[in-house]
Design a protein around this motif. Structure first.
Motif, mmCIF file in Angstrom:
data_model
loop_
_atom_site.group_PDB
_atom_site.id
_atom_site.type_symbol
_atom_site.label_atom_id
_atom_site.label_comp_id
_atom_site.label_asym_id
_atom_site.label_seq_id
_atom_site.Cartn_x
_atom_site.Cartn_y
_atom_site.Cartn_z
ATOM 1 N N ASP A 294 0.813 -1.220 0.000
ATOM 2 C CA ASP A 294 0.000 0.000 0.000
ATOM 3 C C ASP A 294 0.853 1.280 0.000
ATOM 4 O O ASP A 294 0.555 2.201 -0.768
ATOM 5 C CB ASP A 294 -0.991 -0.005 1.169
ATOM 6 C CG ASP A 294 -2.199 -0.918 0.881
ATOM 7 O OD1 ASP A 294 -2.232 -1.532 -0.207
ATOM 8 O OD2 ASP A 294 -3.094 -1.022 1.749
ATOM 9 N N LEU B 125 -8.090 2.688 0.199
ATOM 10 C CA LEU B 125 -7.135 2.943 -0.886
ATOM 11 C C LEU B 125 -7.667 2.316 -2.181
ATOM 12 O O LEU B 125 -7.647 2.939 -3.249
ATOM 13 C CB LEU B 125 -5.761 2.368 -0.533
ATOM 14 C CG LEU B 125 -4.660 2.558 -1.590
ATOM 15 C CD1 LEU B 125 -4.384 4.028 -1.863
ATOM 16 C CD2 LEU B 125 -3.363 1.862 -1.163
ATOM 17 N N LYS B 126 -8.172 1.102 -2.067
ATOM 18 C CA LYS B 126 -8.753 0.425 -3.226
ATOM 19 C C LYS B 126 -9.942 1.237 -3.755
ATOM 20 O O LYS B 126 -10.074 1.448 -4.960
ATOM 21 C CB LYS B 126 -9.221 -0.976 -2.811
ATOM 22 C CG LYS B 126 -9.334 -1.970 -3.964
ATOM 23 C CD LYS B 126 -9.943 -3.296 -3.508
ATOM 24 C CE LYS B 126 -8.962 -4.293 -2.957
ATOM 25 N NZ LYS B 126 -8.286 -5.106 -3.995
ATOM 26 N N ASN C 217 -5.661 -2.039 1.629
ATOM 27 C CA ASN C 217 -6.591 -1.212 2.391
ATOM 28 C C ASN C 217 -7.835 -0.904 1.552
ATOM 29 O O ASN C 217 -7.728 -0.500 0.388
ATOM 30 C CB ASN C 217 -5.895 0.083 2.810
ATOM 31 C CG ASN C 217 -6.821 0.974 3.608
ATOM 32 O OD1 ASN C 217 -7.650 1.695 3.038
ATOM 33 N ND2 ASN C 217 -6.716 0.905 4.920
ATOM 34 N N ALA D 209 -4.065 -3.462 -3.985
ATOM 35 C CA ALA D 209 -4.288 -2.584 -2.820
ATOM 36 C C ALA D 209 -4.953 -3.400 -1.707
ATOM 37 O O ALA D 209 -5.939 -4.096 -1.945
ATOM 38 C CB ALA D 209 -5.157 -1.401 -3.217
#
Lengths: 181, 119
Positions: free
Chosen positions: A32, A151-152, A148, A146
């Motif tokens: 990440d 974040l994705k 998290n 990704a």
């Protein structure tokens, strides 16, 4: 000589993400913090190219596209920075973000040697290739890897903007081509 | 003079009375929401009546506009912001985001008949 350099730069750029895809299969997927660095760098590279084109191009459509790239990628980077801050993640430089930065620098150096229609064409051609490459990375690497969820989700949310930019750039490309410039 | 003052008061009273009677039945303008998300206007076509309010909500990470040349123009709608427009003139309006030419949608404004249900 110049052509060889350009070709080498283009080759480096185009092979960048396929190298990344292969490296990823061989080595570990990006973490990440590395994905965060890739996102921020990818946006920054396009902001830098956009600033140059907005200042140097004399073509109204190319100028407004360049302004849009600066505005949109700045907005995306602000969202990315806010999320990184919220998640307390420190973006971590990695081979992909470094190549992106290098490719962006080479693009700027090349553009600075050009003027007029040649400048516009080189800038727009690169924008098409750049957005295709980034979309490829988003789909094959960044979103799948990704970890998290936020974040994705950010990457998923950002994706349509890259699609719209790519279509816009392709439209400009054909416009410049049809003018015979 | 006093009769005309009385007349005026009576008229105001009568008007107020009529309004109080009719008020609840007079159609209120409806509100239509267009969400801007994923570089698209959703729904891509909205049909409103003259007098209705259309609200564009930008849920994208980048700025947009809702612009029908010569008819309405939101100017820049920043991420997380909205723009309201009351449609007055019936017509079929193709509009777009002037920043992102791939984003196109339609607003149809019909003549209001004042008897619709709101919402």
């Amino acid at each position: 000589m110049k052509h060889t350099l350009c070709a080498a730069a283009a080759l480096a750029f185009f092979s960048l993400l396929s190298i990344d895809a292969r490296a990823q299969q061989a080595a570990a997927a990006p973490t990440d913090p590395q994905i965060a660095a890739i996102v921020v760098t990818a946006n920054q590279v396009d902001i830098d190219a956009g600033k140059l084109a907005a200042a140097r191009s004399h073509n109204k459509d190319v100028k407004s596209f360049a302004h849009l790239m600066v505005t949109d990628h700045t907005s995306v980077n602000k969202s990315a920075a806010d999320l990184v801050h919220k998640l307390n993640v420190t973006p971590e430089d990695n081979p992909t973000s470094q190549s992106l930065k290098q490719g962006g620098g080479e693009n700027i150096a090349k553009l600075k040697t050009l003027k007029g229609a040649a400048f516009d064409k080189a800038y727009v051609d690169h924008e098409v290739a750049y957005h295709e490459a980034v979309l490829d990375a988003i789909d094959k690497t960044l979103i799948p890897d990704a970890q998290n969820a936020e974040l994705k989700a950010l990457l998923v949310k950002v994706r349509p903007a890259f699609v719209a930019h790519l279509e816009h750039a392709k439209h400009l490309q054909s416009e410049l081509g049809s003018k015979g410039e | 003079m006093s009769s005309s003052a009385f007349g005026a008061r009576a008229a105001v009273f009568a008007a107020a009375f009529v309004c109080a009677l009719l008020g609840p039945q007079v159609a209120r303008a409806a509100k239509h929401v267009v969400t801007i998300e994923g570089m698209q206007f959703s729904p891509p076509s909205v049909t409103a009546e003259a007098g209705d309010e259309i609200v564009w909500v930008n849920k994208d990470l980048v700025a947009h506009t809702a612009t029908a040349a010569g008819r309405f123009d939101s100017r820049t709608i920043a991420p997380g912001h909205t723009w309201r427009y009351v449609a007055r003139v019936p017509g079929n309006y193709a509009y777009e985001c002037t920043l992102h030419p791939t984003m196109k949608a339609t607003l149809v404004v019909e003549k209001g008949n004042g008897r619709r249900n709101t919402k």
